[in-house]
Design a protein around this motif. Sequence first.
Motif, PDB file in Angstrom:
ATOM      1  N   UNK A   1      15.056  -1.477 -10.592  1.00  0.00           N
ATOM      2  CA  UNK A   1      15.228  -1.141  -9.173  1.00  0.00           C
ATOM      3  C   UNK A   1      13.918  -0.581  -8.633  1.00  0.00           C
ATOM      4  N   UNK A   2      13.879  -0.351  -7.324  1.00  0.00           N
ATOM      5  CA  UNK A   2      12.660   0.124  -6.670  1.00  0.00           C
ATOM      6  C   UNK A   2      12.281   1.518  -7.153  1.00  0.00           C
TER       7      UNK A   2
ATOM      8  N   UNK B   1       6.586  -1.899  -0.726  1.00  0.00           N
ATOM      9  CA  UNK B   1       7.252  -2.367  -1.941  1.00  0.00           C
ATOM     10  C   UNK B   1       8.722  -2.661  -1.654  1.00  0.00           C
ATOM     11  N   UNK B   2       9.360  -1.773  -0.898  1.00  0.00           N
ATOM     12  CA  UNK B   2      10.760  -1.989  -0.545  1.00  0.00           C
ATOM     13  C   UNK B   2      10.916  -3.259   0.290  1.00  0.00           C
ATOM     14  N   UNK B   3       9.962  -3.521   1.187  1.00  0.00           N
ATOM     15  CA  UNK B   3      10.020  -4.728   2.003  1.00  0.00           C
ATOM     16  C   UNK B   3       9.839  -5.973   1.142  1.00  0.00           C
TER      17      UNK B   3
ATOM     18  N   UNK C   1      -0.907  -1.592  -9.380  1.00  0.00           N
ATOM     19  CA  UNK C   1       0.117  -2.053 -10.310  1.00  0.00           C
ATOM     20  C   UNK C   1       0.717  -3.341  -9.745  1.00  0.00           C
ATOM     21  N   UNK C   2       0.906  -4.344 -10.599  1.00  0.00           N
ATOM     22  CA  UNK C   2       1.447  -5.640 -10.171  1.00  0.00           C
ATOM     23  C   UNK C   2       2.918  -5.720 -10.541  1.00  0.00           C
ATOM     24  N   UNK C   3       3.741  -6.116  -9.557  1.00  0.00           N
ATOM     25  CA  UNK C   3       5.169  -6.317  -9.785  1.00  0.00           C
ATOM     26  C   UNK C   3       5.477  -7.807  -9.693  1.00  0.00           C
ATOM     27  N   UNK C   4       6.276  -8.318 -10.649  1.00  0.00           N
ATOM     28  CA  UNK C   4       6.665  -9.723 -10.654  1.00  0.00           C
ATOM     29  C   UNK C   4       8.156  -9.838 -10.948  1.00  0.00           C
TER      30      UNK C   4
ATOM     31  N   UNK D   1       0.808  -1.215   0.000  1.00  0.00           N
ATOM     32  CA  UNK D   1       0.000   0.000   0.000  1.00  0.00           C
ATOM     33  C   UNK D   1       0.844   1.269   0.000  1.00  0.00           C
ATOM     34  N   UNK D   2       2.143   1.121   0.148  1.00  0.00           N
ATOM     35  CA  UNK D   2       2.997   2.300   0.101  1.00  0.00           C
ATOM     36  C   UNK D   2       4.401   1.876  -0.331  1.00  0.00           C
ATOM     37  N   UNK D   3       5.270   2.882  -0.462  1.00  0.00           N
ATOM     38  CA  UNK D   3       6.619   2.620  -0.959  1.00  0.00           C
ATOM     39  C   UNK D   3       7.397   1.689  -0.028  1.00  0.00           C
TER      40      UNK D   3
END
Length: 708
Positions: A272-273, A102-104, A297-300, A97-99
């Motif tokens: 990268x992130x 995503x970093x985690x 948005x989906x990241x894989x 839900x936040x940056x």
Amino acid sequence: MTREIAVADLTAEQAQAELAELAKALAAANTAYHTDDAPEISDADYDALKQRNAAIEARFPDLKRPDSPSDQVGAAPAEGFGKVTHAVRMLSLSNAFDAEDVAEFDRSIRKYLGLGADDPLTYTAEPKIDGLSLSLRYEGGQLVQAATRGDGETGENVTANARTIDDIPTVIDGAPEVLEVRGEVYMSHADFAALNERQAERGGKPFANPRNAAAGSLRQLDAEITRARPLKFFAYGWGQLSAPIADTQKGALDQLGRWGFSINPLTRLCTDIDAILTHYAGIEEQRATLGYDIDGVVYKVDDLALQRRLGFRSTTPRWAIAHKFPAELAWTRLEAIDIQVGRTGALSPVARLTPVTVGGVVVSNATLHNEDYIAGRDSAGNAIREGKDIRVGDWVQVYRAGDVIPKVADIDLSKRPADAQPYPFPTTCPECGSDAIREEGDAVRRCTGGLICPAQAVEKLKHFVSRAAFDIEGLGAKQVEMFYADDQLPIREPADIFTLATRDAANMTKLRNRDGWGAKSAENLFAAIDERRRIPLNRLIFALGIRHVGESSAQLLANHYGSWAAFEGAMTRAEVGQGADWEELLAIDGVGAVMAASVVTALHQGPERASIDRLVAQLDVQDVAAPDTGDSPVAGKIVVFTGALEKMTRAEAKARAEALGAKVSGSVSSKTDLLVAGPGAGSKAKKAADLGVETIDEDAWLALIADA
């Protein structure tokens, strides 16, 4: 409830209460969304709920419920369609839900794979379409089957309807013998508006949103109705394959595009992130002009070999995450504060609100968590909301992201009534009048009435018959409440359920004379109860409702002890903090001192133990079957890993050992069979040497299991 409190600050009791609410609401949301095509909450709010649930379970793994949303995908298929069993399960995605989330996600992947922060790692990033998931099966290049996700294992056969969608090719040249293409069926904004215009002209009911329209259109029993609806399809993945189609996620998508499938043009490779978050921001800016609904948005992970190494959790892949868009806020009046008493006696305050619409859903209740939260402070005594307390009559801001009962985020003091008074949190139980005490270090005030408190007794019985416990068909929450209050057929403890179902004429007559019951329904209930007299050990342990023992920890205990006799004997002999049986219990990987003390205490308390004994006397408790591990050299052995592993991460080593039938423990004891020690092994290696436990290094471990 506790959702204003950070997960790291939750007590076990708060976590348990919140997980119960999350499970209930998410189950209802699954049915509304996947089966009824009439969602009651937004996708963003639904996924936020699952994120909160997963975070709590990660911190309190022993509290994981049998009906945990983490173990569920979608909902059962609707009636009216043939059923399709997916060759490869259709899983859901975990959420960010936040940056920082995503970093985690990136850090957890690197940790699992043993990669450093600067090692290259590429992701794909693509819009998350708000539609209906669909799996298309091709054999010999021919479309032979189309199925909805359903509950992830079984979906609905909508093959005839899928053939009417222009974006779905019915013949593919050059495809593998077996190819399952997965993606999302959706409807554009323009087509949705036109469809609703036609509905209005015919006097029909308009659709609420494009997702509902797409789902309802695909799931028509008459394919000609589907043909008349303007559905579209984006491909984003695959299921069963008879041969690989690419080495990377992006390469596979490109191949699907060459075969005639629509691939979202906003899909990008990110190295990268920062690149990921930049692309996310760009898509969010375009969201209103895309012409179709997206909710994130989906990241894989792009490398498919790494995807295979990362593998899956119970319902989500480790290698993908959905970064969701933010939720909404609203203001309304706090009309009253009610106190609810839970299974463990926790007093939970709930706000009753003037109904208000938040994110398309009407909200009338909100969690107030505990007395500290109402007073404007956190569990450490620090001010929250700038120290503003919450009072009946206040104008409050309601926030729904991640909450099943939304939370109160703020108070407008300028609108506080002049006669509003601080809320006096009760010090006696509103259900039984017993003292409600708050132990030192606990954020929750708890009723001391125990078995005499009707609220606790009823909630314990509801837990006992819940889906992951005894799951008795026809005996749910409403029936538990009815029987608890019934003087002629009372159920006041679990054993009463089985003594009720004696099938004698008197009991059958009493039951079928109740409102809503007849001879057939009474017979069915008694048969369902009898069917559950034979119960797996893990279900029994979970059903007992011991504090801190969730579904996963019940399974750990069952796997370790194997039988009720062994478990009961060990817990009876154990003393909290000392003795061989206590040490053995603590040595189980995943069992901590708090949970261990709770289990031992439960089987030492006179009334509770007597109730358990009466129950077990009615049951045939099944032993845990030994896993089929073939020629595994470590099957049934207790293995401990210590020190730094250099050729695989600790998570991979543990997963491999358990797959081979080993029991992985977190500490060395006299019952340990094998210690695998990497560089830096310390106290565990010394203790193993003192106890004469066999110790090997990582290379010897890999050689040992090489052929297994």
